[in-house]
Scaffold this motif. Structure first.
Motif, PDB file in Angstrom:
ATOM      1  N   GLN A 189       0.847  -1.180   0.000  1.00  0.00           N
ATOM      2  CA  GLN A 189       0.000   0.000   0.000  1.00  0.00           C
ATOM      3  C   GLN A 189       0.892   1.244   0.000  1.00  0.00           C
ATOM      4  O   GLN A 189       1.882   1.310   0.729  1.00  0.00           O
ATOM      5  CB  GLN A 189      -0.922   0.028   1.217  1.00  0.00           C
ATOM      6  CG  GLN A 189      -1.964   1.132   1.144  1.00  0.00           C
ATOM      7  CD  GLN A 189      -2.944   1.089   2.309  1.00  0.00           C
ATOM      8  OE1 GLN A 189      -2.540   0.943   3.449  1.00  0.00           O
ATOM      9  NE2 GLN A 189      -4.219   1.227   2.012  1.00  0.00           N
ATOM     10  N   ILE A 190       0.575   2.198  -0.849  1.00  0.00           N
ATOM     11  CA  ILE A 190       1.406   3.387  -1.025  1.00  0.00           C
ATOM     12  C   ILE A 190       1.207   4.335   0.161  1.00  0.00           C
ATOM     13  O   ILE A 190       0.099   4.812   0.410  1.00  0.00           O
ATOM     14  CB  ILE A 190       1.060   4.095  -2.347  1.00  0.00           C
ATOM     15  CG1 ILE A 190       1.332   3.150  -3.522  1.00  0.00           C
ATOM     16  CG2 ILE A 190       1.851   5.391  -2.500  1.00  0.00           C
ATOM     17  CD1 ILE A 190       0.787   3.649  -4.843  1.00  0.00           C
ATOM     18  N   LYS A 191       2.305   4.596   0.886  1.00  0.00           N
ATOM     19  CA  LYS A 191       2.253   5.478   2.047  1.00  0.00           C
ATOM     20  C   LYS A 191       3.497   6.360   2.071  1.00  0.00           C
ATOM     21  O   LYS A 191       4.544   6.012   1.521  1.00  0.00           O
ATOM     22  CB  LYS A 191       2.168   4.661   3.341  1.00  0.00           C
ATOM     23  CG  LYS A 191       0.846   3.909   3.506  1.00  0.00           C
ATOM     24  CD  LYS A 191       0.718   3.368   4.913  1.00  0.00           C
ATOM     25  CE  LYS A 191      -0.682   2.853   5.172  1.00  0.00           C
ATOM     26  NZ  LYS A 191      -0.879   2.451   6.577  1.00  0.00           N
ATOM     27  N   GLU A 192       3.371   7.495   2.748  1.00  0.00           N
ATOM     28  CA  GLU A 192       4.470   8.459   2.796  1.00  0.00           C
ATOM     29  C   GLU A 192       5.715   7.891   3.491  1.00  0.00           C
ATOM     30  O   GLU A 192       6.825   8.364   3.252  1.00  0.00           O
ATOM     31  CB  GLU A 192       4.012   9.721   3.545  1.00  0.00           C
ATOM     32  CG  GLU A 192       2.857  10.462   2.901  1.00  0.00           C
ATOM     33  CD  GLU A 192       3.278  11.216   1.645  1.00  0.00           C
ATOM     34  OE1 GLU A 192       4.463  11.594   1.547  1.00  0.00           O
ATOM     35  OE2 GLU A 192       2.421  11.408   0.766  1.00  0.00           O
ATOM     36  N   LYS A 193       5.563   6.876   4.325  1.00  0.00           N
ATOM     37  CA  LYS A 193       6.677   6.378   5.142  1.00  0.00           C
ATOM     38  C   LYS A 193       7.857   5.888   4.309  1.00  0.00           C
ATOM     39  O   LYS A 193       8.986   5.817   4.800  1.00  0.00           O
ATOM     40  CB  LYS A 193       6.206   5.245   6.052  1.00  0.00           C
ATOM     41  CG  LYS A 193       5.797   3.980   5.313  1.00  0.00           C
ATOM     42  CD  LYS A 193       5.401   2.872   6.263  1.00  0.00           C
ATOM     43  CE  LYS A 193       5.075   1.585   5.504  1.00  0.00           C
ATOM     44  NZ  LYS A 193       4.691   0.488   6.411  1.00  0.00           N
ATOM     45  N   VAL A 194       7.619   5.538   3.031  1.00  0.00           N
ATOM     46  CA  VAL A 194       8.715   5.022   2.207  1.00  0.00           C
ATOM     47  C   VAL A 194       9.834   6.047   2.073  1.00  0.00           C
ATOM     48  O   VAL A 194      11.007   5.691   1.921  1.00  0.00           O
ATOM     49  CB  VAL A 194       8.182   4.588   0.817  1.00  0.00           C
ATOM     50  CG1 VAL A 194       7.822   5.800  -0.039  1.00  0.00           C
ATOM     51  CG2 VAL A 194       9.184   3.694   0.101  1.00  0.00           C
ATOM     52  N   GLU A 195       9.501   7.308   2.160  1.00  0.00           N
ATOM     53  CA  GLU A 195      10.505   8.376   2.068  1.00  0.00           C
ATOM     54  C   GLU A 195      11.542   8.246   3.179  1.00  0.00           C
ATOM     55  O   GLU A 195      12.743   8.483   2.970  1.00  0.00           O
ATOM     56  CB  GLU A 195       9.807   9.730   2.150  1.00  0.00           C
ATOM     57  CG  GLU A 195      10.714  10.924   2.014  1.00  0.00           C
ATOM     58  CD  GLU A 195      11.129  11.196   0.579  1.00  0.00           C
ATOM     59  OE1 GLU A 195      12.285  10.866   0.279  1.00  0.00           O
ATOM     60  OE2 GLU A 195      10.320  11.711  -0.203  1.00  0.00           O
ATOM     61  N   ARG A 196      11.092   7.852   4.366  1.00  0.00           N
ATOM     62  CA  ARG A 196      11.994   7.776   5.519  1.00  0.00           C
ATOM     63  C   ARG A 196      12.995   6.636   5.414  1.00  0.00           C
ATOM     64  O   ARG A 196      14.062   6.687   6.045  1.00  0.00           O
ATOM     65  CB  ARG A 196      11.180   7.629   6.811  1.00  0.00           C
ATOM     66  CG  ARG A 196      10.211   8.762   7.082  1.00  0.00           C
ATOM     67  CD  ARG A 196       9.735   8.743   8.526  1.00  0.00           C
ATOM     68  NE  ARG A 196       9.089   7.501   8.889  1.00  0.00           N
ATOM     69  CZ  ARG A 196       7.786   7.257   8.738  1.00  0.00           C
ATOM     70  NH1 ARG A 196       6.992   8.201   8.240  1.00  0.00           N
ATOM     71  NH2 ARG A 196       7.266   6.106   9.104  1.00  0.00           N
ATOM     72  N   ILE A 197      12.650   5.591   4.684  1.00  0.00           N
ATOM     73  CA  ILE A 197      13.525   4.424   4.628  1.00  0.00           C
ATOM     74  C   ILE A 197      14.216   4.273   3.265  1.00  0.00           C
ATOM     75  O   ILE A 197      14.912   3.283   3.029  1.00  0.00           O
ATOM     76  CB  ILE A 197      12.747   3.136   4.946  1.00  0.00           C
ATOM     77  CG1 ILE A 197      11.647   2.874   3.896  1.00  0.00           C
ATOM     78  CG2 ILE A 197      12.151   3.196   6.349  1.00  0.00           C
ATOM     79  CD1 ILE A 197      11.008   1.505   4.003  1.00  0.00           C
ATOM     80  N   ALA A 198      14.044   5.254   2.390  1.00  0.00           N
ATOM     81  CA  ALA A 198      14.552   5.128   1.018  1.00  0.00           C
ATOM     82  C   ALA A 198      16.042   4.813   0.978  1.00  0.00           C
ATOM     83  O   ALA A 198      16.494   3.976   0.184  1.00  0.00           O
ATOM     84  CB  ALA A 198      14.242   6.394   0.227  1.00  0.00           C
ATOM     85  N   ARG A 199      16.830   5.455   1.823  1.00  0.00           N
ATOM     86  CA  ARG A 199      18.283   5.257   1.788  1.00  0.00           C
ATOM     87  C   ARG A 199      18.691   3.884   2.323  1.00  0.00           C
ATOM     88  O   ARG A 199      19.853   3.474   2.157  1.00  0.00           O
ATOM     89  CB  ARG A 199      18.994   6.365   2.561  1.00  0.00           C
ATOM     90  CG  ARG A 199      18.813   7.729   1.919  1.00  0.00           C
ATOM     91  CD  ARG A 199      19.618   8.816   2.593  1.00  0.00           C
ATOM     92  NE  ARG A 199      19.370  10.099   1.973  1.00  0.00           N
ATOM     93  CZ  ARG A 199      19.956  10.521   0.856  1.00  0.00           C
ATOM     94  NH1 ARG A 199      20.842   9.748   0.254  1.00  0.00           N
ATOM     95  NH2 ARG A 199      19.673  11.708   0.357  1.00  0.00           N
ATOM     96  N   LYS A 200      17.765   3.174   2.934  1.00  0.00           N
ATOM     97  CA  LYS A 200      18.074   1.830   3.435  1.00  0.00           C
ATOM     98  C   LYS A 200      17.966   0.768   2.345  1.00  0.00           C
ATOM     99  O   LYS A 200      18.454  -0.351   2.526  1.00  0.00           O
ATOM    100  CB  LYS A 200      17.145   1.478   4.601  1.00  0.00           C
ATOM    101  CG  LYS A 200      17.352   2.338   5.835  1.00  0.00           C
ATOM    102  CD  LYS A 200      16.454   1.896   6.971  1.00  0.00           C
ATOM    103  CE  LYS A 200      16.692   2.745   8.210  1.00  0.00           C
ATOM    104  NZ  LYS A 200      15.827   2.327   9.347  1.00  0.00           N
ATOM    105  N   PHE A 201      17.300   1.105   1.215  1.00  0.00           N
ATOM    106  CA  PHE A 201      17.186   0.108   0.151  1.00  0.00           C
ATOM    107  C   PHE A 201      17.586   0.641  -1.221  1.00  0.00           C
ATOM    108  O   PHE A 201      17.556  -0.099  -2.209  1.00  0.00           O
ATOM    109  CB  PHE A 201      15.767  -0.476   0.090  1.00  0.00           C
ATOM    110  CG  PHE A 201      14.690   0.472  -0.362  1.00  0.00           C
ATOM    111  CD1 PHE A 201      14.349   0.568  -1.707  1.00  0.00           C
ATOM    112  CD2 PHE A 201      13.981   1.241   0.554  1.00  0.00           C
ATOM    113  CE1 PHE A 201      13.346   1.424  -2.138  1.00  0.00           C
ATOM    114  CE2 PHE A 201      12.976   2.103   0.138  1.00  0.00           C
ATOM    115  CZ  PHE A 201      12.654   2.191  -1.214  1.00  0.00           C
TER     116      PHE A 201
END
Length: 214
Positions: free
Chosen positions: A114-126
């Motif tokens: 599900q598309i959520k804003e939280k992906v921005e916070r972990i982007a550099r981890k993947f």
């Protein structure tokens, strides 16, 4: 609920989505489970995890078009497989949806999120810095979710632990569209495998899917 979406990749490969609107018992009665599986289901709390496990198995049964018992196990790396049926499979789930991909001839991998804003916070981890550099600001969240789903699909298709999204799975630059493909590469030690990954936005979910080696 019937299958919400179904896509044939080729004559031997397809994936489908199931919107989980049923109660757990309504899904449970559609399955044939052995005693070990029944015990496992009973240990699951009555929540999304419970519904996800049941939903993916109901969808798998619908896609295989069988009322017989399906012996679906998980190997040492966590990859599901069918003991007595000639299919490669991949399972995923997120909130209200279950996703299943099957193929008679190739390894497969699928991921739904599900598309959520939280992906921005972990982007550099993947994501590597050069991958983050091609993310479009206009559709940044959706673009990042394509990258996550693509790497997850490749990881599932390969089916081995100790693969890092950031250090071992690399994406070539691509422009975000609602439905498209991208090139990915898995590199670790002697491994060097190229993949073409499909993706699509379905309502407020992103799906990544890939067909790998025979």
């Amino acid at each position: 609920m019937a299958i919400a979406y179904r896509q044939h990749i080729d004559d031997d490969t397809e994936f489908a989505l199931w919107k989980i609107e049923e109660e757990a018992n309504d899904l449970y009665v559609q399955l044939q489970l052995n005693e070990e599986e029944k015990a496992y289901v009973e240990k699951l709390s009555n929540g999304k995890r419970h519904l996800h496990w049941l939903g993916t198995r109901v969808l798998l049964r619908k896609m295989l078009r069988t009322d017989e018992y399906i012996d679906c196990k998980v190997d040492a790396h966590g990859k599901p497989y069918l003991v007595n049926l000639p299919y490669h499979i991949s399972l995923s789930h997120s909130f209200d949806y279950a996703a299943v991909m099957i193929s008679r001839t190739h390894k497969v991998g699928i991921d739904i999120e599900q598309i959520k804003e939280k992906v921005e916070r972990i982007a550099r981890k993947f994501m590597q810095p050069q991958e983050l550099a091609f993310i479009a600001e206009e559709k940044r969240i959706e673009h990042l979710y394509v990258c996550w789903c693509a790497k997850e699909a490749v990881y599932k298709c390969h089916g081995q632990k100790e693969i890092s999204f950031v250090d071992n799975i690399f994406l070539e630059p691509f422009n975000f569209e609602h439905h498209g493909v991208l090139d990915a590469r898995l590199q670790k030690n002697e491994l060097n495998i190229d993949y073409t990954v499909g993706y699509m936005q379905y309502q407020d979910y992103m799906i990544g899917y890939v067909k790998g080696d025979v």
